[in-house]
Design a protein around this motif. Sequence first.
Motif, mmCIF file in Angstrom:
data_model
loop_
_atom_site.group_PDB
_atom_site.id
_atom_site.type_symbol
_atom_site.label_atom_id
_atom_site.label_comp_id
_atom_site.label_asym_id
_atom_site.label_seq_id
_atom_site.Cartn_x
_atom_site.Cartn_y
_atom_site.Cartn_z
ATOM 1 N N UNK A 110 58.392 42.222 21.380
ATOM 2 C CA UNK A 110 57.949 41.092 20.554
ATOM 3 C C UNK A 110 59.010 40.011 20.411
ATOM 4 N N UNK A 111 59.968 39.971 21.316
ATOM 5 C CA UNK A 111 61.007 38.943 21.228
ATOM 6 C C UNK A 111 60.430 37.521 21.248
ATOM 7 N N UNK A 112 59.457 37.193 22.124
ATOM 8 C CA UNK A 112 58.886 35.837 22.072
ATOM 9 C C UNK A 112 58.198 35.532 20.748
ATOM 10 N N UNK A 113 57.496 36.542 20.183
ATOM 11 C CA UNK A 113 56.828 36.330 18.896
ATOM 12 C C UNK A 113 57.859 36.127 17.777
ATOM 13 N N UNK A 132 64.923 35.997 13.257
ATOM 14 C CA UNK A 132 63.874 36.997 13.061
ATOM 15 C C UNK A 132 64.058 38.097 14.101
ATOM 16 N N UNK A 133 64.129 39.325 13.635
ATOM 17 C CA UNK A 133 64.362 40.457 14.527
ATOM 18 C C UNK A 133 63.075 40.871 15.227
ATOM 19 N N UNK A 134 63.149 41.007 16.557
ATOM 20 C CA UNK A 134 62.001 41.485 17.332
ATOM 21 C C UNK A 134 61.682 42.933 17.027
ATOM 22 N N UNK A 135 62.611 43.643 16.397
ATOM 23 C CA UNK A 135 62.356 45.039 16.045
ATOM 24 C C UNK A 135 61.340 45.170 14.914
ATOM 25 N N UNK A 137 58.303 44.716 11.947
ATOM 26 C CA UNK A 137 56.872 44.971 12.056
ATOM 27 C C UNK A 137 56.042 43.718 12.283
ATOM 28 N N UNK A 138 56.369 42.627 11.600
ATOM 29 C CA UNK A 138 55.507 41.449 11.674
ATOM 30 C C UNK A 138 55.479 40.856 13.080
ATOM 31 N N UNK A 139 56.615 40.663 13.773
ATOM 32 C CA UNK A 139 56.520 40.224 15.173
ATOM 33 C C UNK A 139 55.728 41.193 16.046
ATOM 34 N N UNK A 143 52.505 40.404 18.204
ATOM 35 C CA UNK A 143 52.425 40.746 19.628
ATOM 36 C C UNK A 143 51.088 41.430 19.940
ATOM 37 N N UNK A 144 50.679 42.350 19.079
ATOM 38 C CA UNK A 144 49.393 43.023 19.282
ATOM 39 C C UNK A 144 48.252 42.011 19.279
ATOM 40 N N UNK A 145 48.280 41.082 18.340
ATOM 41 C CA UNK A 145 47.234 40.058 18.297
ATOM 42 C C UNK A 145 47.195 39.261 19.596
#
Length: 515
Positions: A110-113, A132-135, A137-139, A143-145
């Motif tokens: 989720x790094x791009x998100x 914002x950390x790609x680790x 939950x929100x990113x 990413x799932x969306x």
Amino acid sequence: MANSSPTVTIGLDCGTGGARAMVCDLDGRVLATASRDYATTFPRPGWATQSPAEWWQAACGAVREAVERSGVSIGQVAAICADGTSSTLVMLGENGEPLADAILWMDNRASPQARRIEQSGHPALRRSRAGVSAETAIPKILWLRDNDPDLFRQTRWFMELADYIALRLSNRLTLGQNHTINRWFFDPRRGGWPEDFFEAIGLAGITTRFPDHMPILGAPIGLLSAEAAAALGLTTETLVVCGGTDAYVATVGLNTLRPGETALITGTSHLVLPTVDDDVEIAGLFGPHPDCVAPGCFVMEGGQVSSGAVLRWWHDLFQDASPGRIEDMIRAAQTVPLGANGLMALDFWQGNRNPYTDYDLQGAIWGMTLKHSRADITRALLESVCMGTANILGCMERHGVAVRSMTAAGAALRSPFWLQMHADTAGVKLRIPEVGEATAFGAAIAAAVGVGAYGSLQAAADRMVWIKDEISPDPERHAEYRVLMELYLDTYSALQPLMHRMAQRNRSSPQPMPA
């Protein structure tokens, strides 16, 4: 025959490599521990997933064995509390069953998100001055969306690993405040969930898919369900207590809950967690997170994504040809002089959390010649992790949070050599607790608070936590490491553009999805 020891609690630590159960009495004496491993899969570069079913199976096995080893009767087990790896995202359907493997904390797909979220510039990002950390939950949800809309649509509940274990224990849906404060942008002092922020980043209404029961760390959730009691070999009289993020729970097990105290959590990843009393953000760090452990206090956070994980990776590459323990590999590195005979490494195997918050960085080793041995490379990797920690501490000090001592926990305690290297590199004294497995121990302490044995986490930690030793830095070695630190920082500056190009290439290269 069961003994007549006092009432006990169980701390259940669900870490990256497995579940560990610890049985403690109310004075902080550890009666028994047991563990069970579970697997991590890496479907694509930068991805990492785990099976919730394997978590539960491992947790049950670890608890059963620990209770049996302790010699206590199951009627003496007053409470159980579970912590889990932070930002390990679980997707549940309407019936509460996982819809897919969990996306592990170290997964950086989720790094791009994360970058898009950061570009929103929303005030909710105030505790993410590092980026914002790609680790988190929100990113990952975003990413799932973007990339798996069917799974996103089918998911009724999003939660963390610790919440999932609490659900299996109690049959109650919860989302602990400890990790929602330090990872999910929840702010109890500023109205709770930032709904306008979620709308701005494309997740309008997402909080309806978060469990609305949000207990604090150490709060009771409910009694063990009959199904869970049978699986664990306990009774339905045992209380389930809310846990949280593993490293933050470990601050309880280290009793670093007062302003001016700092925890160093070592393991698959490293975390530096100072407790402070001022609500001041620092660029390059996360926080300060209000009330997520001790009420009235803030916790700052600086972390390394892959520290012990790098050593595990390096060890496992040779396991077939040269079997042995990681401790043996580290012992061989002790024969190598400081500076690893001219090798330099960067500890970015899964990106960098702090102070760069850049998940497009990768690991690197340079300076190699045909004279270098496996032990030389091991020493360089050990030093890279220590310099990564020192880099975080330097960021803190430049912004007014000077750390002069840290209370250490985790896997590094098994190597006095590596502990001394941490002290020498950072120029900071290390305090060594009696119970080094502070995460499971912190969960056991929180369980004691939840069942009413103590009035607060601080009161419980004051009684149950003991320091047994201290390690001071060597001034001469610290001076040598300061020179190496400059080379470490210059190496990062030189390689960062190339690493970004490689990360972009990896993302744009078509790769088959796992079956």
